[in-house]
Design a protein around this motif. Structure first.
Motif, PDB file in Angstrom:
ATOM      1  N   LYS A 300       0.750  -1.085  -0.153  1.00 23.68           N
ATOM      2  CA  LYS A 300      -0.185  -0.324   0.098  1.00 23.68           C
ATOM      3  C   LYS A 300       0.653   1.535   0.275  1.00 23.68           C
ATOM      4  O   LYS A 300       0.235   2.077  -0.560  1.00 23.68           O
ATOM      5  CB  LYS A 300      -1.046  -0.318   1.657  1.00 23.68           C
ATOM      6  N   ALA A 301       1.873   1.554   1.191  1.00 19.27           N
ATOM      7  CA  ALA A 301       2.616   2.460   0.618  1.00 19.27           C
ATOM      8  C   ALA A 301       3.688   2.552  -0.505  1.00 19.27           C
ATOM      9  O   ALA A 301       3.490   3.974  -0.579  1.00 19.27           O
ATOM     10  CB  ALA A 301       4.213   2.080   1.677  1.00 19.27           C
ATOM     11  N   ALA A 302       4.538   1.541  -0.893  1.00 21.43           N
ATOM     12  CA  ALA A 302       3.936   1.945  -2.475  1.00 21.43           C
ATOM     13  C   ALA A 302       4.030   2.313  -3.731  1.00 21.43           C
ATOM     14  O   ALA A 302       3.844   3.920  -4.716  1.00 21.43           O
ATOM     15  CB  ALA A 302       5.654   0.844  -2.923  1.00 21.43           C
ATOM     16  N   GLY A 303       2.418   1.788  -3.299  1.00 14.76           N
ATOM     17  CA  GLY A 303       1.264   2.604  -4.166  1.00 14.76           C
ATOM     18  C   GLY A 303       1.311   3.677  -3.968  1.00 14.76           C
ATOM     19  O   GLY A 303       0.791   4.666  -5.155  1.00 14.76           O
ATOM     20  N   ARG A 304       1.143   4.323  -2.640  1.00 12.50           N
ATOM     21  CA  ARG A 304       0.851   5.861  -2.220  1.00 12.50           C
ATOM     22  C   ARG A 304       1.869   6.864  -2.639  1.00 12.50           C
ATOM     23  O   ARG A 304       1.569   7.885  -3.370  1.00 12.50           O
ATOM     24  CB  ARG A 304       1.043   5.459  -0.751  1.00 12.50           C
ATOM     25  N   PHE A 305       2.570   5.945  -2.924  1.00 12.00           N
ATOM     26  CA  PHE A 305       4.045   7.017  -3.563  1.00 12.00           C
ATOM     27  C   PHE A 305       3.887   7.529  -4.298  1.00 12.00           C
ATOM     28  O   PHE A 305       3.977   8.681  -5.220  1.00 12.00           O
ATOM     29  CB  PHE A 305       5.604   6.268  -2.851  1.00 12.00           C
ATOM     30  N   ASP A 306       4.000   6.423  -5.292  1.00 12.37           N
ATOM     31  CA  ASP A 306       3.771   6.178  -7.232  1.00 12.37           C
ATOM     32  C   ASP A 306       2.713   6.893  -6.967  1.00 12.37           C
ATOM     33  O   ASP A 306       2.737   8.501  -7.559  1.00 12.37           O
ATOM     34  CB  ASP A 306       3.365   4.950  -7.780  1.00 12.37           C
ATOM     35  N   TYR A 307       1.605   7.398  -6.308  1.00 14.74           N
ATOM     36  CA  TYR A 307      -0.047   8.355  -6.173  1.00 14.74           C
ATOM     37  C   TYR A 307       0.698   9.574  -5.898  1.00 14.74           C
ATOM     38  O   TYR A 307       0.180  10.357  -7.154  1.00 14.74           O
ATOM     39  CB  TYR A 307      -0.926   7.587  -5.609  1.00 14.74           C
ATOM     40  N   ILE A 308       1.651   9.955  -4.927  1.00 19.59           N
ATOM     41  CA  ILE A 308       1.873  11.711  -4.687  1.00 19.59           C
ATOM     42  C   ILE A 308       2.711  11.860  -5.859  1.00 19.59           C
ATOM     43  O   ILE A 308       1.731  12.986  -6.184  1.00 19.59           O
ATOM     44  CB  ILE A 308       2.471  11.021  -3.448  1.00 19.59           C
ATOM     45  N   ASN A 309       3.458  10.695  -6.582  1.00 14.78           N
ATOM     46  CA  ASN A 309       3.684  11.174  -7.435  1.00 14.78           C
ATOM     47  C   ASN A 309       2.906  11.593  -8.861  1.00 14.78           C
ATOM     48  O   ASN A 309       3.116  13.366  -9.022  1.00 14.78           O
ATOM     49  CB  ASN A 309       5.070  10.082  -7.990  1.00 14.78           C
ATOM     50  N   MET A 310       2.342  10.477  -9.367  1.00 17.09           N
ATOM     51  CA  MET A 310       1.565  11.254 -10.089  1.00 17.09           C
ATOM     52  C   MET A 310       0.672  12.285 -10.488  1.00 17.09           C
ATOM     53  O   MET A 310       0.714  12.851 -11.057  1.00 17.09           O
ATOM     54  CB  MET A 310       0.925   9.427 -11.022  1.00 17.09           C
ATOM     55  N   VAL A 311      -0.605  11.781  -9.286  1.00 14.46           N
ATOM     56  CA  VAL A 311      -1.312  13.455  -8.427  1.00 14.46           C
ATOM     57  C   VAL A 311      -1.656  14.399  -7.878  1.00 14.46           C
ATOM     58  O   VAL A 311      -1.855  14.951  -8.479  1.00 14.46           O
ATOM     59  CB  VAL A 311      -2.131  12.185  -8.031  1.00 14.46           C
ATOM     60  N   LYS A 312      -0.926  14.347  -7.159  1.00 12.07           N
ATOM     61  CA  LYS A 312      -0.262  15.278  -6.850  1.00 12.07           C
ATOM     62  C   LYS A 312       1.598  16.049  -6.943  1.00 12.07           C
ATOM     63  O   LYS A 312       1.708  17.042  -6.595  1.00 12.07           O
ATOM     64  CB  LYS A 312       0.300  15.033  -4.580  1.00 12.07           C
ATOM     65  N   GLY A 313       2.121  15.734  -7.817  1.00 14.82           N
ATOM     66  CA  GLY A 313       3.306  15.710  -8.390  1.00 14.82           C
ATOM     67  C   GLY A 313       4.255  15.644  -7.445  1.00 14.82           C
ATOM     68  O   GLY A 313       5.341  16.858  -7.298  1.00 14.82           O
ATOM     69  N   ASN A 314       4.463  15.358  -6.499  1.00  9.77           N
ATOM     70  CA  ASN A 314       5.289  15.795  -5.683  1.00  9.77           C
ATOM     71  C   ASN A 314       6.336  13.598  -5.674  1.00  9.77           C
ATOM     72  O   ASN A 314       6.047  12.812  -5.030  1.00  9.77           O
ATOM     73  CB  ASN A 314       4.878  15.329  -3.841  1.00  9.77           C
ATOM     74  N   PRO A 315       7.228  14.514  -6.172  1.00 10.26           N
ATOM     75  CA  PRO A 315       8.853  12.202  -5.940  1.00 10.26           C
ATOM     76  C   PRO A 315       9.342  13.142  -5.667  1.00 10.26           C
ATOM     77  O   PRO A 315      10.374  11.398  -5.022  1.00 10.26           O
ATOM     78  CB  PRO A 315       9.484  13.597  -7.651  1.00 10.26           C
ATOM     79  N   LYS A 316       8.829  13.214  -3.838  1.00 11.06           N
ATOM     80  CA  LYS A 316       9.384  13.620  -2.803  1.00 11.06           C
ATOM     81  C   LYS A 316      10.116  11.489  -2.492  1.00 11.06           C
ATOM     82  O   LYS A 316      10.761  11.318  -1.995  1.00 11.06           O
ATOM     83  CB  LYS A 316       9.252  14.199  -1.659  1.00 11.06           C
ATOM     84  N   PHE A 317       9.148  10.625  -2.687  1.00 10.59           N
ATOM     85  CA  PHE A 317       8.733   9.592  -1.432  1.00 10.59           C
ATOM     86  C   PHE A 317       9.287   8.609  -2.413  1.00 10.59           C
ATOM     87  O   PHE A 317       9.729   7.226  -1.978  1.00 10.59           O
ATOM     88  CB  PHE A 317       7.251   9.133  -0.944  1.00 10.59           C
ATOM     89  N   LEU A 318       9.950   8.870  -4.171  1.00  9.47           N
ATOM     90  CA  LEU A 318       9.934   7.676  -4.604  1.00  9.47           C
ATOM     91  C   LEU A 318      11.478   7.072  -4.376  1.00  9.47           C
ATOM     92  O   LEU A 318      11.069   5.620  -4.421  1.00  9.47           O
ATOM     93  CB  LEU A 318      10.359   8.363  -6.258  1.00  9.47           C
ATOM     94  N   ALA A 319      12.237   6.976  -4.006  1.00  8.70           N
ATOM     95  CA  ALA A 319      13.298   7.040  -3.271  1.00  8.70           C
ATOM     96  C   ALA A 319      13.349   5.776  -2.240  1.00  8.70           C
ATOM     97  O   ALA A 319      14.417   5.013  -1.685  1.00  8.70           O
ATOM     98  CB  ALA A 319      14.346   8.059  -3.270  1.00  8.70           C
TER      99      ALA A 319
END
Length: 352
Positions: A300-319
């Motif tokens: 769930k967390a990994a999916g959420r990190f991709d969601y935050i990048n794709m939908v909110k434009g925040n790549p902070k958690f991809l790493a």
């Protein structure tokens, strides 16, 4: 998506700070670095005092939650305030509420400083790090023990729960944003098999003993304050599987702990929960529950990190995704009950 309205916010915060904290002081307002939430934080300083101002995207309590959940009653109070008051009543270490302006979308909170558990343990040796995490485990047991003693139905944490549908949705959140939204097509047979596995695992996790769950109990939501650890970001508290918060803490997306330390801390929680009346579970049984819930939580967390990048434009958690999925890969090889999830490795390199 709702946006925080910060127009004129510094003047508003100066007024509130002067009225409720330090009248007549010279006041400085500094916006703090953001995360993935729909809240904006400021530090307000003056007259020898310092507070944290939480500015909400929407003062409507129905729109305040970041996470998907089901509420079984009418929400008339901001979830953050509702949960804070319950925790505070039971002596849990949370920031004091200095001004309740939820009707206008602003709260003034005790300033706990900037040192998170994540930052604090970075320079510690393994023994010192484990000692700090032992304190975090003890706070978790205390929170859940308080909920066992005081079943106050006005507390929102008792009106929301991780049920099968929510767990199932979170599994699919990873499938959608961790795979399909990246343009990777999942074969029909694999999708059907994964869907069936998601449902079976969701039912199994939902059937685990239920306790009060913080929902994001990890190294960035525990502050190292002068009096010890303090808990923040608790507004999404709900009823859920006993190992959930422990999995969030020990299989943290932001820091990897030594396997031996994890073994000892899992057992510390289990014995503490037994001693304080939260639940009595066998060691092997509870460890399997912990691993299963860890997989669900990490996906769930990994999916959420991709969601935050794709939908909110925040790549902070991809790493943080590779570390998160490394936990999943290890558990998939350890438990045959998770064999149905191994098809994910065909589409996610980090799981191969």
């Amino acid at each position: 998506m709702s946006q925080v309205n910060t127009q004129g916010i510094e003047e508003r915060l100066e007024r509130l700070f002067g009225e409720h904290v330090a009248e007549g002081a010279d006041i400085a307002v500094t916006r703090l670095p953001g995360d993935a939430s729909n809240r904006v934080y400021y530090r307000v300083v003056g007259g020898g005092a310092s507070v944290i101002a939480m500015v909400l995207a929407d003062a409507d309590p129905h729109k305040a939650a970041e996470e998907i959940s089901k509420d079984t009653g009418v929400i008339v109070e901001l979830p953050f305030v509702n949960v804070l008051r319950y925790f505070e009543r039971h002596g849990l270490p949370v920031p004091r509420l200095l001004y309740d302006g939820q009707h206008e979308g602003v709260l003034l909170l005790e300033d706990l400083g900037d040192l998170t558990l994540l930052e604090h343990v970075g320079g510690l040796d393994n023994d010192a790090r484990e000692a700090v995490y032992a304190s975090a485990v003890d706070h978790l047991v205390a929170m859940q023990a308080a909920a066992c003693r005081d079943r106050d139905e006005s507390f929102l944490g008792f009106r929301r729960r991780f049920d099968v549908d929510l767990l199932y949705w979170e599994f699919h959140h990873f499938l959608e944003y961790g795979i399909e939204k990246k343009g990777i097509e999942v074969a029909a047979d694999d999708r059907k098999s994964l869907d069936e596995t998601f449902r079976v695992l969701s039912e199994r996790i939902a059937a685990m003993p239920e306790v009060l769950v913080h929902r994001d109990y990890h190294s960035r939501n525990l502050m190292v304050a002068p009096d010890g650890l303090a808990i923040i970001d608790f507004q999404d508290a709900l009823l859920g599987p006993a190992p959930y918060d422990l999995a969030s803490l020990l299989r943290d997306s932001y820091i990897a702990l030594d396997d031996g330390a994890i073994d000892r801390l899992v057992e510390r929680y289990r014995l503490g929960a037994e001693g304080q009346g939260v639940g009595r579970w066998g060691s092997d049984e509870f460890r399997e529950w912990f691993d299963l819930v860890s997989v669900q939580r990490n996906l769930k967390a990994a999916g959420r990190f991709d969601y935050i990048n794709m939908v909110k434009g925040n790549p902070k958690f991809l790493a943080d995704i590779p570390r998160t999925l490394a936990y999943v890969r290890k558990n998939l090889s350890r438990h045959e009950s998770l064999a149905g999830l191994r098809a994910l490795a065909r589409y996610v390199e980090a799981l191969a």
